[in-house]
Design an enzyme around this catalytic site. Structure first.
Site, mmCIF file in Angstrom:
data_model
loop_
_atom_site.group_PDB
_atom_site.id
_atom_site.type_symbol
_atom_site.label_atom_id
_atom_site.label_comp_id
_atom_site.label_asym_id
_atom_site.label_seq_id
_atom_site.Cartn_x
_atom_site.Cartn_y
_atom_site.Cartn_z
ATOM 1 N N ARG A 175 40.219 -31.184 -13.852
ATOM 2 C CA ARG A 175 40.354 -31.744 -15.209
ATOM 3 C C ARG A 175 40.465 -30.637 -16.255
ATOM 4 O O ARG A 175 41.417 -30.581 -17.029
ATOM 5 C CB ARG A 175 39.143 -32.641 -15.525
ATOM 6 C CG ARG A 175 39.130 -33.967 -14.794
ATOM 7 C CD ARG A 175 37.837 -34.711 -15.077
ATOM 8 N NE ARG A 175 36.709 -34.042 -14.466
ATOM 9 C CZ ARG A 175 35.994 -34.522 -13.451
ATOM 10 N NH1 ARG A 175 36.261 -35.709 -12.960
ATOM 11 N NH2 ARG A 175 34.981 -33.836 -12.942
ATOM 12 N N ILE A 176 39.469 -29.718 -16.280
ATOM 13 C CA ILE A 176 39.433 -28.713 -17.351
ATOM 14 C C ILE A 176 40.507 -27.649 -17.129
ATOM 15 O O ILE A 176 41.222 -27.272 -18.066
ATOM 16 C CB ILE A 176 38.026 -28.080 -17.449
ATOM 17 C CG1 ILE A 176 36.993 -29.164 -17.777
ATOM 18 C CG2 ILE A 176 37.996 -26.973 -18.492
ATOM 19 C CD1 ILE A 176 35.541 -28.719 -17.627
ATOM 20 N N ARG A 273 30.981 -21.460 -14.157
ATOM 21 C CA ARG A 273 29.569 -21.135 -13.984
ATOM 22 C C ARG A 273 29.467 -19.634 -13.744
ATOM 23 O O ARG A 273 30.323 -19.042 -13.067
ATOM 24 C CB ARG A 273 28.967 -21.884 -12.784
ATOM 25 C CG ARG A 273 28.698 -23.364 -13.033
ATOM 26 C CD ARG A 273 27.508 -23.569 -13.984
ATOM 27 N NE ARG A 273 27.193 -24.969 -14.197
ATOM 28 C CZ ARG A 273 27.668 -25.706 -15.213
ATOM 29 N NH1 ARG A 273 28.475 -25.182 -16.124
ATOM 30 N NH2 ARG A 273 27.318 -26.971 -15.338
ATOM 31 N N ASP A 297 31.766 -17.391 -21.245
ATOM 32 C CA ASP A 297 30.895 -18.424 -21.822
ATOM 33 C C ASP A 297 29.647 -18.589 -20.967
ATOM 34 O O ASP A 297 28.653 -19.151 -21.424
ATOM 35 C CB ASP A 297 31.672 -19.752 -21.872
ATOM 36 C CG ASP A 297 30.863 -20.901 -22.432
ATOM 37 O OD1 ASP A 297 30.332 -20.753 -23.555
ATOM 38 O OD2 ASP A 297 30.738 -21.948 -21.761
ATOM 39 N N GLU A 302 21.762 -16.741 -16.449
ATOM 40 C CA GLU A 302 21.508 -17.273 -17.799
ATOM 41 C C GLU A 302 20.025 -17.514 -17.985
ATOM 42 O O GLU A 302 19.378 -18.001 -17.054
ATOM 43 C CB GLU A 302 22.305 -18.570 -17.986
ATOM 44 C CG GLU A 302 23.718 -18.284 -18.431
ATOM 45 C CD GLU A 302 24.549 -19.534 -18.625
ATOM 46 O OE1 GLU A 302 24.037 -20.525 -19.179
ATOM 47 O OE2 GLU A 302 25.712 -19.501 -18.214
ATOM 48 N N HIS A 320 27.244 -20.132 -23.591
ATOM 49 C CA HIS A 320 27.473 -21.410 -22.882
ATOM 50 C C HIS A 320 27.697 -22.571 -23.867
ATOM 51 O O HIS A 320 26.973 -23.563 -23.853
ATOM 52 C CB HIS A 320 26.287 -21.724 -21.944
ATOM 53 C CG HIS A 320 26.643 -22.652 -20.823
ATOM 54 N ND1 HIS A 320 26.033 -22.609 -19.589
ATOM 55 C CD2 HIS A 320 27.549 -23.665 -20.739
ATOM 56 C CE1 HIS A 320 26.541 -23.546 -18.806
ATOM 57 N NE2 HIS A 320 27.466 -24.214 -19.483
ATOM 58 N N ILE A 321 28.729 -22.379 -24.709
ATOM 59 C CA ILE A 321 29.002 -23.382 -25.749
ATOM 60 C C ILE A 321 30.324 -24.118 -25.519
ATOM 61 O O ILE A 321 30.829 -24.778 -26.421
ATOM 62 C CB ILE A 321 29.024 -22.735 -27.163
ATOM 63 C CG1 ILE A 321 30.032 -21.566 -27.214
ATOM 64 C CG2 ILE A 321 27.635 -22.309 -27.586
ATOM 65 C CD1 ILE A 321 30.363 -21.085 -28.621
ATOM 66 N N SER A 323 31.321 -26.789 -24.160
ATOM 67 C CA SER A 323 31.430 -28.235 -24.421
ATOM 68 C C SER A 323 30.851 -28.616 -25.782
ATOM 69 O O SER A 323 30.664 -29.804 -26.071
ATOM 70 C CB SER A 323 30.703 -29.015 -23.319
ATOM 71 O OG SER A 323 29.309 -28.779 -23.402
HETATM 72 N N1 LIG Z 1 30.974 -23.739 -19.707
HETATM 73 C C1 LIG Z 1 30.742 -25.027 -19.923
HETATM 74 O O1 LIG Z 1 30.113 -25.427 -20.895
HETATM 75 C C2 LIG Z 1 31.284 -26.026 -18.976
HETATM 76 C C3 LIG Z 1 31.454 -25.707 -17.656
HETATM 77 N N2 LIG Z 1 31.953 -26.633 -16.791
HETATM 78 C C4 LIG Z 1 32.149 -26.243 -15.388
HETATM 79 O O2 LIG Z 1 33.507 -26.520 -15.041
HETATM 80 C C5 LIG Z 1 33.537 -27.087 -13.756
HETATM 81 C C6 LIG Z 1 34.803 -27.877 -13.563
HETATM 82 O O3 LIG Z 1 34.785 -29.082 -14.309
HETATM 83 P P1 LIG Z 1 35.961 -30.185 -14.152
HETATM 84 O O4 LIG Z 1 37.279 -29.557 -14.394
HETATM 85 O O5 LIG Z 1 35.575 -31.359 -14.943
HETATM 86 O O6 LIG Z 1 35.817 -30.495 -12.598
HETATM 87 P P2 LIG Z 1 36.941 -30.910 -11.556
HETATM 88 O O7 LIG Z 1 36.204 -31.376 -10.363
HETATM 89 O O8 LIG Z 1 37.942 -31.807 -12.207
HETATM 90 O O9 LIG Z 1 37.675 -29.530 -11.225
HETATM 91 C C7 LIG Z 1 37.181 -28.556 -10.353
HETATM 92 C C8 LIG Z 1 38.345 -28.063 -9.516
HETATM 93 O O10 LIG Z 1 37.892 -26.947 -8.740
HETATM 94 C C9 LIG Z 1 38.599 -27.013 -7.521
HETATM 95 N N3 LIG Z 1 37.950 -26.175 -6.514
HETATM 96 C C10 LIG Z 1 36.827 -26.431 -5.798
HETATM 97 N N4 LIG Z 1 36.581 -25.413 -4.945
HETATM 98 C C11 LIG Z 1 37.574 -24.502 -5.159
HETATM 99 C C12 LIG Z 1 37.865 -23.240 -4.581
HETATM 100 N N5 LIG Z 1 37.099 -22.724 -3.624
HETATM 101 N N6 LIG Z 1 38.949 -22.568 -5.022
HETATM 102 C C13 LIG Z 1 39.746 -23.101 -5.998
HETATM 103 N N7 LIG Z 1 39.515 -24.301 -6.576
HETATM 104 C C14 LIG Z 1 38.440 -24.983 -6.154
HETATM 105 C C15 LIG Z 1 38.576 -28.503 -7.168
HETATM 106 O O11 LIG Z 1 39.537 -28.826 -6.183
HETATM 107 C C16 LIG Z 1 38.866 -29.127 -8.528
HETATM 108 O O12 LIG Z 1 40.247 -29.343 -8.737
HETATM 109 C C17 LIG Z 1 32.238 -27.899 -13.680
HETATM 110 O O13 LIG Z 1 31.835 -28.110 -12.350
HETATM 111 C C18 LIG Z 1 31.269 -27.048 -14.448
HETATM 112 O O14 LIG Z 1 30.572 -26.178 -13.580
HETATM 113 C C19 LIG Z 1 32.289 -27.874 -17.208
HETATM 114 C C20 LIG Z 1 32.135 -28.240 -18.516
HETATM 115 C C21 LIG Z 1 31.609 -27.346 -19.512
HETATM 116 O O1 LIG Z 2 29.011 -29.953 -18.444
HETATM 117 C C1 LIG Z 2 28.786 -28.843 -17.962
HETATM 118 O O2 LIG Z 2 28.897 -28.616 -16.739
HETATM 119 C C2 LIG Z 2 28.345 -27.761 -18.827
HETATM 120 O O3 LIG Z 2 28.314 -26.636 -18.450
HETATM 121 C C3 LIG Z 2 27.943 -28.060 -20.213
HETATM 122 O O4 LIG Z 2 28.837 -28.808 -20.849
#
Ligand SMILES: NC(=O)C1=CN([C@@H]2O[C@H](COP(=O)(O)OP(=O)(O)OC[C@H]3O[C@@H](n4cnc5c(N)ncnc54)[C@H](O)[C@@H]3O)[C@@H](O)[C@H]2O)C=CC1
Ligand SMILES: O=C(O)C(=O)CO
Length: 386
Positions: A175-176, A273, A297, A302, A320-321, A323
């Site tokens: 997604r992201i 992460r 981020d 952390e 870590h901002i 979102s």
């Molecule tokens: N810094 C922040 O505040 C935030 C961090 N995040 C992090 O972003 C991550 C992703 O979020 P979404 O995009 O919503 O999840 P998502 O599940 O839509 O995307 C994750 C992608 O990673 C891929 N993936 C898994 N293992 C892999 C590998 N070994 N090599 C390459 N690709 C691989 C998956 O196939 C998937 O397409 C979350 O799990 C979270 O840890 C999310 C939101 C905010």
């Molecule tokens: O949603 C997450 O995974 C975050 O890191 C904070 O938005």
């Protein structure tokens, strides 16, 4: 015995006791719980990261569900405590749930919720901001200005990288990652190379269509490529952004060897992460390669940074901002509350956790479903037909 933990109580006579380990933005999430007969207790402790003991004290003897945070260690001890208190629902206020031992939750029959979708664009925008800040050296230039060092325009002053026509690399095009890729391709006319375990078909179609649009306007088109290995991305891309989940396969995905594969003037962005990057190796690489830049981020330990990172001029760091937009944070709180509420009420699970918009519409009651429960299958929870 654990010390009592301070709380703010809403609707004291509610039938179901729901705890939030932190105050969360907005009031809709509180109102939705109250309307469904919940007593809501919000922890108001000053300390930022609650310990397992603090949370056990919060759970007490009777607790139906908990909304928790990504800084907390949700393992066997906490799920056992929640189960003893009669609880069957927990939700992270986050999409990532690497802080949660889902097997332990399964053992105690506790549903684990997360908050996908509502933070996709907000997080991608921060990744795009870090890409720009690093490529155009915005933080260094800002510090220079504030220090009173600017004494006139110079041809060499803070020269950075042009993005247009360069290649953006995305690792983890979920997604992201896909939303970020679109921003960089559409906004800056970059070509795309991505690596994911799955094909990002919609993203590929978008870049193809956008490339055709540019061509039909007499402009240089953009292209995409799905890499067969992560190394291919590292070798070819000028800006690389990390968006995978954190698990065993992605721990230290970026390490000494992978950093050495990247271009000397590449830009690396991490909004996934911290432990996806070996931060000690990164600091060393930044020292050896002053034209290599990062935008971070998230951090391996952390809230701390590895020694030396804070001194690196070629690193942009934020706490870590990613979102942190008002709409997103209020939406995350709503989804987390509805995950817990839905399980308490015995609702089924929403069919598509990528389409959570009906839960976020403030002008209509939310569907009678849990927006996103990651262990729904393991617990045999029914899927909504709505
Ligand atoms: N810094 C922040 O505040 C935030 C961090 N995040 C992090 O972003 C991550 C992703 O979020 P979404 O995009 O919503 O999840 P998502 O599940 O839509 O995307 C994750 C992608 O990673 C891929 N993936 C898994 N293992 C892999 C590998 N070994 N090599 C390459 N690709 C691989 C998956 O196939 C998937 O397409 C979350 O799990 C979270 O840890 C999310 C939101 C905010
Ligand atoms: O949603 C997450 O995974 C975050 O890191 C904070 O938005």
């Amino acid at each position: 015995m654990a010390k009592p933990v301070s709380v703010e109580v809403w609707n004291p006579n509610g039938k179901y006791r729901v705890i939030s380990t932190k105050p969360m933005p907005g009031t809709r999430w509180i109102n939705l719980l109250i309307e469904q007969d919940c007593r809501v207790e919000i922890c108001t402790e000053k300390k930022t990261i609650l310990s397992v003991e603090d949370i056990i004290a919060l759970i007490g003897n009777k607790c139906d569900g908990v909304i928790g945070q990504l800084t907390e260690d949700w393992g066997d001890t906490l799920f056992a405590a929640l189960s003893r208190a009669g609880g069957k629902a927990f939700s992270n206020m986050a999409v990532g749930y690497n802080n949660v031992d889902v097997n332990a939750a399964n053992k105690y029959g506790v549903a684990v919720g997360n908050t996908p979708g509502v933070l996709t664009e907000t997080t991608a925008e921060l990744a795009a901001s870090l890409s720009l800040a690093a490529s155009r050296r915005i933080v260094e230039a800002d510090e220079f200005m504030r220090a009173g060092l600017y004494d006139g325009w110079l041809p060499h002053l803070f020269v950075g990288n042009l993005l247009k026509g360069q290649t953006v690399g995305v690792i983890g095009a979920g997604r992201i990652g896909s939303a970020y890729a679109r921003m960089m391709v559409e906004g800056f006319k970059m070509n795309l190379i991505y690596y994911d375990l799955y094909q990002a078909t919609r993203l590929e179609k978008f870049v193809t269509a956008y490339g055709e649009f540019l061509k039909s306007n007499g402009e240089q088109p953009v292209y995409w490529k799905r890499a067969s290995s992560m190394d291919e991305v590292l070798r070819e891309a000028d800006v690389i952004s990390l968006h995978p989940v954190l698990d065993k396969t992605t721990y230290h995905l970026i390490n000494k060897e992978s950093l050495a594969t990247m271009k000397k003037e590449a830009i690396l962005v991490n909004c996934s992460r911290g432990p996806v990057v070996d931060e000690v190796a990164l600091v060393e690489h930044l020292k050896q390669n002053p034209m290599f830049r990062v935008g971070l981020d998230v951090f391996e330990d952390e809230p701390f940074m590895k020694p030396g990172l804070a001194e690196m001029k070629n690193a942009v760091v934020v706490p870590h901002i990613a979102s942190a937009s008002k709409w997103t944070r209020e939406g995350m709180a709503t989804l987390a509350a509805l995950n817990v509420l839905g399980k308490i009420k015995g609702y089924p699970i929403w069919g598509d956790p990528n389409q959570v918009a009906p839960f976020l519409n403030e002008n209509a009651p939310p569907p009678a479903a849990c927006p996103s429960i990651v262990n729904a299958k393991a617990l045999g929870l029914p899927v909504s037909k709505l």
